[in-house]
Design a protein around this motif. Structure first.
Motif, PDB file in Angstrom:
ATOM      1  N   MET A 507     109.690  32.068  46.536  1.00 14.49           N
ATOM      2  CA  MET A 507     108.454  31.579  45.944  1.00 14.49           C
ATOM      3  C   MET A 507     108.428  31.842  44.452  1.00 14.49           C
ATOM      4  O   MET A 507     108.671  32.977  44.005  1.00 14.49           O
ATOM      5  CB  MET A 507     107.227  32.228  46.582  1.00 14.49           C
ATOM      6  CG  MET A 507     105.912  31.614  46.077  1.00 14.49           C
ATOM      7  SD  MET A 507     104.429  32.314  46.822  1.00 14.49           S
ATOM      8  CE  MET A 507     104.252  33.809  45.874  1.00 14.49           C
ATOM      9  N   THR A 508     108.160  30.812  43.670  1.00 11.04           N
ATOM     10  CA  THR A 508     107.908  30.964  42.245  1.00 11.04           C
ATOM     11  C   THR A 508     106.446  30.617  41.990  1.00 11.04           C
ATOM     12  O   THR A 508     105.919  29.647  42.544  1.00 11.04           O
ATOM     13  CB  THR A 508     108.811  30.040  41.410  1.00 11.04           C
ATOM     14  OG1 THR A 508     108.590  28.681  41.793  1.00 11.04           O
ATOM     15  CG2 THR A 508     110.274  30.397  41.604  1.00 11.04           C
ATOM     16  N   ARG A 509     105.795  31.426  41.189  1.00  7.96           N
ATOM     17  CA  ARG A 509     104.392  31.182  40.817  1.00  7.96           C
ATOM     18  C   ARG A 509     104.267  31.388  39.313  1.00  7.96           C
ATOM     19  O   ARG A 509     104.348  32.525  38.827  1.00  7.96           O
ATOM     20  CB  ARG A 509     103.462  32.108  41.580  1.00  7.96           C
ATOM     21  CG  ARG A 509     101.988  31.936  41.197  1.00  7.96           C
ATOM     22  CD  ARG A 509     101.102  32.908  41.946  1.00  7.96           C
ATOM     23  NE  ARG A 509     100.974  32.549  43.358  1.00  7.96           N
ATOM     24  CZ  ARG A 509     100.405  33.327  44.263  1.00  7.96           C
ATOM     25  NH1 ARG A 509      99.936  34.523  43.916  1.00  7.96           N
ATOM     26  NH2 ARG A 509     100.314  32.935  45.527  1.00  7.96           N
ATOM     27  N   MET A 536      98.309  26.551  37.453  1.00  7.39           N
ATOM     28  CA  MET A 536      99.276  27.208  38.341  1.00  7.39           C
ATOM     29  C   MET A 536     100.289  26.198  38.853  1.00  7.39           C
ATOM     30  O   MET A 536      99.923  25.124  39.337  1.00  7.39           O
ATOM     31  CB  MET A 536      98.584  27.875  39.524  1.00  7.39           C
ATOM     32  CG  MET A 536      99.567  28.609  40.451  1.00  7.39           C
ATOM     33  SD  MET A 536      98.778  29.460  41.846  1.00  7.39           S
ATOM     34  CE  MET A 536      98.329  28.071  42.883  1.00  7.39           C
ATOM     35  N   GLN A 538     103.150  26.411  41.568  1.00  7.88           N
ATOM     36  CA  GLN A 538     103.681  27.261  42.624  1.00  7.88           C
ATOM     37  C   GLN A 538     104.562  26.452  43.576  1.00  7.88           C
ATOM     38  O   GLN A 538     104.203  25.348  43.986  1.00  7.88           O
ATOM     39  CB  GLN A 538     102.540  27.912  43.417  1.00  7.88           C
ATOM     40  CG  GLN A 538     102.997  28.798  44.573  1.00  7.88           C
ATOM     41  CD  GLN A 538     101.834  29.447  45.274  1.00  7.88           C
ATOM     42  OE1 GLN A 538     101.137  30.283  44.709  1.00  7.88           O
ATOM     43  NE2 GLN A 538     101.600  29.069  46.525  1.00  7.88           N
ATOM     44  N   LYS A 560     104.117  23.133  47.888  1.00  4.60           N
ATOM     45  CA  LYS A 560     103.891  23.125  46.449  1.00  4.60           C
ATOM     46  C   LYS A 560     102.397  23.103  46.151  1.00  4.60           C
ATOM     47  O   LYS A 560     101.611  22.462  46.862  1.00  4.60           O
ATOM     48  CB  LYS A 560     104.555  21.906  45.805  1.00  4.60           C
ATOM     49  CG  LYS A 560     106.045  22.039  45.586  1.00  4.60           C
ATOM     50  CD  LYS A 560     106.554  20.913  44.691  1.00  4.60           C
ATOM     51  CE  LYS A 560     107.995  21.168  44.265  1.00  4.60           C
ATOM     52  NZ  LYS A 560     108.458  20.168  43.276  1.00  4.60           N
ATOM     53  N   ARG A 592      94.408  34.141  44.432  1.00  9.50           N
ATOM     54  CA  ARG A 592      95.601  33.492  44.978  1.00  9.50           C
ATOM     55  C   ARG A 592      96.260  34.446  45.965  1.00  9.50           C
ATOM     56  O   ARG A 592      96.484  35.615  45.648  1.00  9.50           O
ATOM     57  CB  ARG A 592      96.559  33.126  43.843  1.00  9.50           C
ATOM     58  CG  ARG A 592      95.928  32.213  42.794  1.00  9.50           C
ATOM     59  CD  ARG A 592      96.891  31.920  41.648  1.00  9.50           C
ATOM     60  NE  ARG A 592      96.273  31.078  40.642  1.00  9.50           N
ATOM     61  CZ  ARG A 592      95.625  31.530  39.565  1.00  9.50           C
ATOM     62  NH1 ARG A 592      95.535  32.848  39.384  1.00  9.50           N
ATOM     63  NH2 ARG A 592      95.087  30.716  38.701  1.00  9.50           N
TER      64      ARG A 592
END
Length: 842
Positions: A507-509, A536, A538, A560, A592
């Protein structure tokens, strides 16, 4: 006479602010810690008569309009010594003249060779926050930040160590005004209580702060030096409750409440350089047990019962190291660098004996249904591990007296992992003996986190004492995770992967934030207007899209989220006089979800419960409003806050039944909304030479409403909390301290948590001839009341109760602790500036 002077002061202020275009400007701070002092009276006199006056705003700043002439400028604040600038002159050509920062000292009085120091109060409120001074909470010393926070009226600690602010567990932690990506409970457990100067509870932050976190922000202010020289402090802690030590008769596991630890902090400040370092270690065992009663509805109308009881020891071990330096490059520029390392292990074991059978809801036999009673012994262990690294670089540059630039770069790396071992054995109830092993499960995960954060903040002050702050605060976070589920073939004694349940995530945020805060004053009004925008980006990818889940919806290999949100904020305060103030604030915030609640990893925590994450979790949105009244005189301070908090798209921890294995299964989902409406009261009493007393509490109506698996839940309760802390000076060397914490029962999304209460006490000895030493003897949980009870139930769409679970955790007490601390300061010369030690810790 005093009332007449204040009335005259206000009239003069109102009459002069409209017409004057010149005067004196400045800021006022506490000499001992550098904190801004709001509501300080600033008045100008000529021939001993008051001719103009104002109060400082929440940043300790003031603008006093004056005509040309010569004045004495007098600064006065309850509990502090007055200060005066004599013969201050304004000419016809002068505009606004700025003075150097005024440092007010806490008032002291000499009585028979004894210094009596006026108290500034346990809690201090301003337009943005409530600040709690930690020195008054003796029973929390020697522990960590969690022990301290649990003494505060807004904050609670549950059975699993989760911290909540007014019932909300989602909040941000800042260290000396700087945010962190670490899990709040994990981070706070690693900060030594002795290193904390104060705690800011910011329930409605301004736009400068992250919009993340329903509960707002908890800002930990660490201690700092104020003089040149070398200083060192150290402490040792040991404790136990040997009378409650036991050994589990089935596993042979020894259980106790042993706790020990210590820490050392050193700093060196000379001229432009400050260097600091610290080490801290703490180990705490918790001796306890659990009893539980669960029933699950069957197709034939009977219930499958799981009645459990057994020992449940817990342990918490952590050590930290920190190193940093501040260097003043010039009068206008300061550079800071710091590094923090933490290592933590939280764990618990459970040695439960289960009585399982089929019966009606009251456990009575049902005609035609085989009771099929079976006894099972279920020992299991859950260990969480974490290694945390944080590096920070900070640059501050003042262009002139009115403009400032702050640039901060933060990097964090966290290596997080978990190991869960779960076994089932046959159990002979008649002979009280453990039989053959029937099942053995192991689950492990590894979830390293990398995070970067850049903050560029620019402050511009205007001649009318207003201020504009703008900033750009991007952050990038990447978390990868792998999950392994292994089972033992009991017959062949070989291990194999449970491949259908194993998984991995990435996961990239990334969040890009822009904000603007504008603050100023109009007469007796102070205000802060803020607007924050956060975008954001994500992306969460899942290795096994056919993961086990409890929701009736299709799974995907990628999720996404791209969204832009706006977060306005408003803060107002009205200074009636030096004693009285009013304030109001409102904001919109977001929460979040954390990866631990989203990762589709299936854990079997013990015989009766599975836990799994939900990758479709969406953010929650919060609307928050507060109205506050503050009153203070030389002996008493009162703060009353009315609040409303409404959460939309709320995330609930929900439970249902996994029929194939006759167990409960738990997850998180967006199911509805919550509302809280009520008030909070904080009071501080200065008892003079006797001591001081702090009382705080809250009363609010709480509503949980949502659609949970097709059943419409609406649960309501009137909740209340009461906390107190009393310090009594028994003699010149001895002080006695005691605190208590009571919180009422409260509803949850699917049940209720029971009432809880606890009390602690401490005796403190400070030798007169050896003032660098301090000793304390503490008794924790003196009423042996550390019992946490909770119940959970769920219904199907027809309104039938498909399960009910009642659980009680009992932790042994009282526990006795002995603590010794030593502090040494070797001074060179008086510092020309206040040291910035502690500004960049962690």
């Amino acid at each position: 006479m005093k009332k007449k002077q204040i009335f005259t002061l206000l009239l003069l202020f109102l009459s002069t602010i409209t017409f004057a275009q010149k005067g004196v400007q400045g800021e006022i701070k506490d000499h001992s810690n550098g904190e801004a002092l709001p509501f300080v009276t600033v008045k100008a006199t000529q021939n001993q008569k008051i001719v103009a006056g104002v109060f400082t705003n929440d940043k300790g700043e003031f603008s006093l309009p004056l005509k040309k002439g010569t004045y004495n400028i007098i600064f006065s604040y309850i509990g502090y010594e007055n200060d005066t600038i004599k013969n201050f002159t304004l000419t016809k050509k002068d505009g606004w003249k700025k003075i150097s920062t005024v440092d007010l000292r806490v008032a002291t009085h000499q009585i028979e060779d004894i210094n009596i120091v006026a108290k500034t109060g346990t809690v201090r409120s301003n337009i943005e926050k409530k600040r709690y001074n930690t020195s008054d909470f003796e029973t929390a010393k020697g522990g960590n930040a969690v022990d301290l926070l649990n003494k505060l009226p807004s904050i609670d600690l549950d059975a699993d160590g989760n911290i909540s602010v007014r019932g909300t567990t989602d909040f941000m932690v800042y260290i000396n005004g700087k945010p962190t990506q670490m899990d709040p409970s994990t981070l706070l457990g690693q900060i030594a209580g002795d290193a904390i100067e104060s705690v800011d509870v910011i329930t409605i932050p301004t736009a400068k702060y992250d919009a993340q976190g329903k509960g707002g922000i908890i800002n930990i202010q660490t201690k700092k030096g104020s003089q040149d020289g070398f200083s060192i402090s150290a402490n040792l802690l040991g404790g136990a409750s040997t009378w409650a030590n036991i050994t589990d008769k089935y596993s042979g596991y020894d259980m106790d409440d042993a706790r020990y630890g210590g820490g050392v902090n050193a700093s060196y400040t000379k001229d432009k350089l400050s260097i600091y370092a610290g080490l801290f270690y703490n180990k705490k065992n918790v001796n306890g047990k659990r009893s539980g009663d669960a029933r699950l509805l069957q197709n034939d109308g009977s219930y499958y019962h799981m009645v459990a009881q057994g020992e449940r020891p817990e342990w918490y071990e952590y050590y930290t190291a920190q190193l940093g330096a501040d260097y003043q490059l010039s009068e206008a520029t300061t550079l800071s660098a710091s590094y923090f390392y933490g290592n933590r292990n939280d764990g618990r074991s459970a040695f439960y004996v289960y009585d399982t059978f089929y019966a009606d809801a009251d456990k009575n036999n049902i005609e035609g249904v085989d009771r099929n009673e079976e006894w099972i012994y279920n020992p299991n262990t859950d260990n969480r591990y974490g290694q945390f690294h944080s590096t920070d670089l900070h640059l501050t540059h003042k262009f002139n007296n009115q403009n400032k630039l702050d640039i901060d770069l933060l990097y964090e790396y966290s290596a997080l992992s978990r190991e869960l071992d779960n076994r089932n054995y046959e159990f002979d109830y008649q002979n009280d003996q453990v039989g053959e092993k029937t099942d053995h499960f192991k689950q492990t995960d590894d979830t390293p986190l990398h995070a970067y954060r850049l903050s560029i903040d620019y402050e511009k002050e205007f001649d009318n004492n207003s201020q504009l702050t703008v900033g750009f605060q991007p952050q990038w976070m990447d978390i990868t995770g792998s999950f392994s589920y292994d089972t033992l073939n009991v017959a062949s004694q070989t291990w194999g992967d449970y491949s259908s349940l194993e998984n991995g995530v990435d996961m990239t945020r990334n969040i890009y934030a822009f904000y603007a805060d504008y603050r100023g004053d109009i007469g007796k009004f102070n205000y802060i207007l803020g607007l924050r925008a956060e975008y954001m980006d994500q992306d969460m990818q899942i290795d096994n899209p056919d993961y086990f889940n409890i929701f009736d919806r299709p799974a995907a290999s990628e999720y996404k989220v791209n969204q832009l949100n706006w977060f306005p904020s408003l803060h107002l305060s009205y200074h009636l006089n030096e004693k009285n103030s009013l304030s109001a604030s409102a904001s919109r915030r977001i929460n979040r979800p954390a990866l631990k609640d989203m990762a589709p990893f299936l854990y079997r925590r013990h015989f009766e419960v599975y836990v799994v994450g939900d990758p479709t979790l969406e953010p929650e949105y919060l609307n928050n409003i507060e109205l506050q009244y503050g009153w203070k005189d030389s002996k008493i301070a009162i703060n009353l806050t009315g609040f409303y908090r409404g959460t939309d798209n709320a995330v609930f921890r929900v439970n249902t039944v996994y029929e194939e294995e006759n167990v409960l299964i738990r997850s998180y989902t967006n199911s509805g909304n919550t509302q809280s409406l009520g008030a909070e009261l904080n009071t501080s009493f200065d008892l003079g030479t006797v001591g001081d007393l702090f009382l705080g509490g809250s009363l609010y109506h709480y509503t949980v409403q949502g659609d949970i698996f097709g059943y419409q839940e609406k649960n309501e309760s009137t909740n209340w909390t009461l906390k107190g802390n009393l310090n009594l000076n028994l003699s010149k060397s001895f002080k006695w301290s005691s605190d208590f914490n009571v919180k009422s029962a409260t509803v949850t999304a699917q049940g209720e948590n029971e009432m809880f209460y606890q009390a602690n006490t401490a005796l403190v000895y400070n030798p007169i001839k050896h003032q660098q030493w301090s000793f304390s003897l503490r008794a924790i949980d003196i009423l042996s009341s550390n019992i946490t009870g909770l119940s959970t139930r769920a219904y199907n769409t027809q309104g039938e109760q498909i399960f009910y679970q009642d659980t009680e955790y009992t932790r042994n007490g009282p526990i006795v602790e002995l603590r010794a601390s030593y502090s040494l300061n070797k001074l060179f010369k008086k510092s020309k500036k206040e040291s910035t030690i502690g500004k960049s810790q962690f």
